[in-house]
Write an enzyme that holds these catalytic residues in place. Structure first.
Site, PDB file in Angstrom:
ATOM      1  N   HIS A   1     -26.445 -66.288  48.446  1.00 53.65           N
ATOM      2  CA  HIS A   1     -25.347 -65.328  48.402  1.00 53.65           C
ATOM      3  C   HIS A   1     -24.124 -66.079  47.885  1.00 53.65           C
ATOM      4  O   HIS A   1     -23.954 -67.264  48.164  1.00 53.65           O
ATOM      5  CB  HIS A   1     -25.098 -64.757  49.797  1.00 53.65           C
ATOM      6  CG  HIS A   1     -23.992 -63.750  49.881  1.00 53.65           C
ATOM      7  ND1 HIS A   1     -23.750 -62.814  48.899  1.00 53.65           N
ATOM      8  CD2 HIS A   1     -23.046 -63.535  50.837  1.00 53.65           C
ATOM      9  CE1 HIS A   1     -22.720 -62.066  49.260  1.00 53.65           C
ATOM     10  NE2 HIS A   1     -22.272 -62.481  50.422  1.00 53.65           N
TER      11      HIS A   1
ATOM     12  N   GLU B   1     -22.632 -53.122  50.865  1.00 53.01           N
ATOM     13  CA  GLU B   1     -22.703 -53.130  52.329  1.00 53.01           C
ATOM     14  C   GLU B   1     -21.608 -52.269  52.952  1.00 53.01           C
ATOM     15  O   GLU B   1     -21.862 -51.504  53.881  1.00 53.01           O
ATOM     16  CB  GLU B   1     -22.558 -54.563  52.840  1.00 53.01           C
ATOM     17  CG  GLU B   1     -23.732 -55.475  52.499  1.00 53.01           C
ATOM     18  CD  GLU B   1     -23.427 -56.935  52.744  1.00 53.01           C
ATOM     19  OE1 GLU B   1     -24.355 -57.759  52.642  1.00 53.01           O
ATOM     20  OE2 GLU B   1     -22.246 -57.271  53.025  1.00 53.01           O
TER      21      GLU B   1
ATOM     22  N   GLN C   1     -21.159 -71.483  57.084  1.00 55.74           N
ATOM     23  CA  GLN C   1     -21.480 -72.420  56.012  1.00 55.74           C
ATOM     24  C   GLN C   1     -20.398 -73.463  55.768  1.00 55.74           C
ATOM     25  O   GLN C   1     -20.697 -74.659  55.600  1.00 55.74           O
ATOM     26  CB  GLN C   1     -21.777 -71.660  54.718  1.00 55.74           C
ATOM     27  CG  GLN C   1     -23.108 -70.936  54.750  1.00 55.74           C
ATOM     28  CD  GLN C   1     -23.458 -70.265  53.442  1.00 55.74           C
ATOM     29  OE1 GLN C   1     -22.787 -70.463  52.423  1.00 55.74           O
ATOM     30  NE2 GLN C   1     -24.499 -69.454  53.446  1.00 55.74           N
TER      31      GLN C   1
ATOM     32  N   GLY D   1     -34.405 -68.613  59.225  1.00 61.84           N
ATOM     33  CA  GLY D   1     -34.374 -67.217  59.638  1.00 61.84           C
ATOM     34  C   GLY D   1     -35.200 -66.368  58.696  1.00 61.84           C
ATOM     35  O   GLY D   1     -36.217 -66.812  58.155  1.00 61.84           O
TER      36      GLY D   1
ATOM     37  N   GLU E   1     -31.588 -34.477  62.677  1.00 60.95           N
ATOM     38  CA  GLU E   1     -31.188 -34.016  61.347  1.00 60.95           C
ATOM     39  C   GLU E   1     -30.264 -34.990  60.615  1.00 60.95           C
ATOM     40  O   GLU E   1     -30.282 -35.048  59.386  1.00 60.95           O
ATOM     41  CB  GLU E   1     -30.506 -32.645  61.459  1.00 60.95           C
ATOM     42  CG  GLU E   1     -31.409 -31.553  61.989  1.00 60.95           C
ATOM     43  CD  GLU E   1     -32.692 -31.398  61.181  1.00 60.95           C
ATOM     44  OE1 GLU E   1     -32.671 -31.633  59.960  1.00 60.95           O
ATOM     45  OE2 GLU E   1     -33.727 -31.058  61.784  1.00 60.95           O
TER      46      GLU E   1
ATOM     47  N   ASP F   1     -22.522 -57.131  46.238  1.00 61.31           N
ATOM     48  CA  ASP F   1     -23.215 -57.159  47.521  1.00 61.31           C
ATOM     49  C   ASP F   1     -22.287 -56.696  48.649  1.00 61.31           C
ATOM     50  O   ASP F   1     -22.660 -55.851  49.472  1.00 61.31           O
ATOM     51  CB  ASP F   1     -23.719 -58.576  47.797  1.00 61.31           C
ATOM     52  CG  ASP F   1     -24.564 -58.657  49.056  1.00 61.31           C
ATOM     53  OD1 ASP F   1     -25.736 -58.244  49.005  1.00 61.31           O
ATOM     54  OD2 ASP F   1     -24.064 -59.134  50.088  1.00 61.31           O
TER      55      ASP F   1
END
Length: 334
Positions: free
Chosen positions: A110, A197, A88, A28, A229, A193
Site C-alpha cells: 500500500h 474505502e 510502519q 497476517g 432489506e 484506495d
C-alpha cells in the site's frame, strides 16, 4: 485500459529472485499468502515478527523460518513491509531501517507510508509496491489452485536499474502474473484506495445501510425486515456486481427492482453526495486525511475507540446478531 502497462508471467523473470532472500515483515492476511506463495515458487523466504506475536507458531508450522523483525530486515535482500499503516513509520525507525542496505529492495503493499513521507528510504535503496487486489486467503487459495489474483505494481525509487524487473518478479512469484500485473504509481494506488474505502466501500456503504435501516424503522416497520432489506441482502447485490458488473447485476434482478434502481438511485446519491465525494478526495490528495490519521494514532486512538464503541451500540448490531444466529451457515468457513 492501456495494454503496455499490464504484465503476465511471460513478462516476468523469476530468476531475478534467485540467490536472494525475501523477508516478509508481518504474517497476517497478506503476509501469510506472500510468504507461502513465494516459498512455493522456489524463493528463499524468512518471516519477521515480534517475539510475542501470536502468528509465530502458524508461520513455523508452515515450514517458514521466523526471526525478529530487525533480524529479518537485515537478512533480507528484498524486504516486504506488511505491517499496519499506522505502525510502519515507528517500526521502520526502531527495527527496520538499520537493516536496509544499499542495493536492497524495499517493498510495500500500500502506498500510504511512502506517498505521505512517513518513511523516507535512503537514496541507494530500491523502493517498490506489489498490491494484490484481493484478501490474503484468496491470494493463497488461487495460487494453490493454479490461478492468481491481479496485482498492482509500482516503482518509487530505482537506485540500481533493476527495480522494475525485481518488483515484477515478486508479483509473479505470489501468483499475480497468472491473472494480470497492472503498473501504477504509489500516489495513484494510495489515493484511489483511500477514496474507495471512505466514500464507497466502507464509509459510503455502511452509512447508506444505516440510513435505510433507520428510515424504515422510524416509519414503523419491523427492524428485522429493515435489516434484511437494507443490510442482509446487500451481499446478494454486491456479489452480482462483483461477478457481472453493474449491468449484469441489473439483468439478474427483477424488472421491478431494475426499474426502481435506475429511476430512484440518483435521488439518493445526488449532487450533494457527489460534492461530498469530491471534498473527501480533495482531503486525501492534499494530505489532510493522512495528517488527521497520523495525529489520531499519536494521541492514542481515543476518537477511534469512541467511534467503535458508538458503532457497537447501533440498533443494526443488536438486530443483526439475533438474525445471524438463525443463519449458522453465515459463519461457516469454506
Amino acid at each position: 485500459m492501456k495494454t503496455d502497462d499490464i504484465f503476465y508471467d511471460k513478462d516476468a523473470d523469476l530468476s531475478k529472485l534467485e540467490g536472494k532472500t525475501v523477508a516478509i515483515l508481518g504474517y497476517g492476511s497478506q503476509g501469510h499468502a506472500h510468504a507461502l506463495n513465494l516459498k512455493d515458487s522456489g524463493v528463499e523466504v524468512v518471516v519477521g515478527l515480534r517475539p510475542d506475536s501470536s502468528s509465530r507458531p502458524k508461520a513455523e508450522e508452515a515450514g517458514l523460518e521466523v526471526l525478529d523483525i530487525a533480524e529479518a530486515a537485515s537478512r533480507g535482500d528484498i524486504v516486504m513491509v506488511l505491517l499496519p499503516d499506522e505502525k510502519q513509520a515507528e517500526v521502520w525507525d526502531t527495527e527496520i531501517s538499520d537493516g536496509i542496505a544499499e542495493g536492497n529492495l524495499l517493498l510495500f503493499a500500500h502506498g500510504f507510508s511512502i506517498h505521505f513521507e512517513q518513511i523516507l528510504p535512503p537514496p541507494g535503496v530500491d523502493v517498490g509496491m506489489v498490491a494484490p487486489k484481493g484478501p490474503g486467503h484468496l491470494v493463497r487459495r488461487q495460487y494453490e489452485e493454479g490461478h492468481g489474483v491481479p496485482c498492482l505494481m509500482a516503482v518509487h525509487q530505482d537506485a540500481g536499474g533493476e527495480a522494475p524487473a525485481l518488483v515484477l518478479a515478486y508479483a509473479a512469484g505470489i501468483g499475480g502474473g497468472r491473472a494480470a500485473i497492472i503498473e501504477t504509481t504509489f500516489k495513484d494506488e494510495c489515493e484511489t484506495d483511500l477514496f474507495g474505502e471512505q466514500a464507497v466501500l466502507c464509509g459510503g456503504a455502511s452509512e447508506l445501510v444505516r440510513a435505510g435501516f433507520e428510515t424504515l424503522v422510524e416509519a414503523g416497520y419491523d427492524p428485522r425486515l429493515a435489516y434484511f432489506e437494507c443490510l442482509h441482502e446487500l451481499k446478494l447485490i454486491a456479489d452480482l456486481m462483483y461477478e457481472k458488473g453493474i449491468q449484469g447485476m441489473r439483468y439478474s434482478i427483477s424488472n421491478t427492482a431494475e426499474y426502481g434502481d435506475m429511476t430512484r438511485g440518483k435521488r439518493v446519491i445526488g449532487e450533494e453526495s457527489r460534492a461530498a465525494m469530491k471534498e473527501i478526495l480533495s482531503e486525501i490528495q492534499s494530505g489532510e486525511f493522512a495528517k488527521e490519521w497520523i495525529a489520531e494514532n499519536r494521541a492514542g486512538g481515543e476518537n477511534l475507540a469512541r467511534m467503535r464503541e458508538e458503532g457497537v451500540g447501533h440498533p443494526t448490531e443488536e438486530v443483526g446478531k439475533d438474525l445471524r444466529d438463525m443463519m449458522p451457515w453465515i459463519d461457516q468457513k469454506f
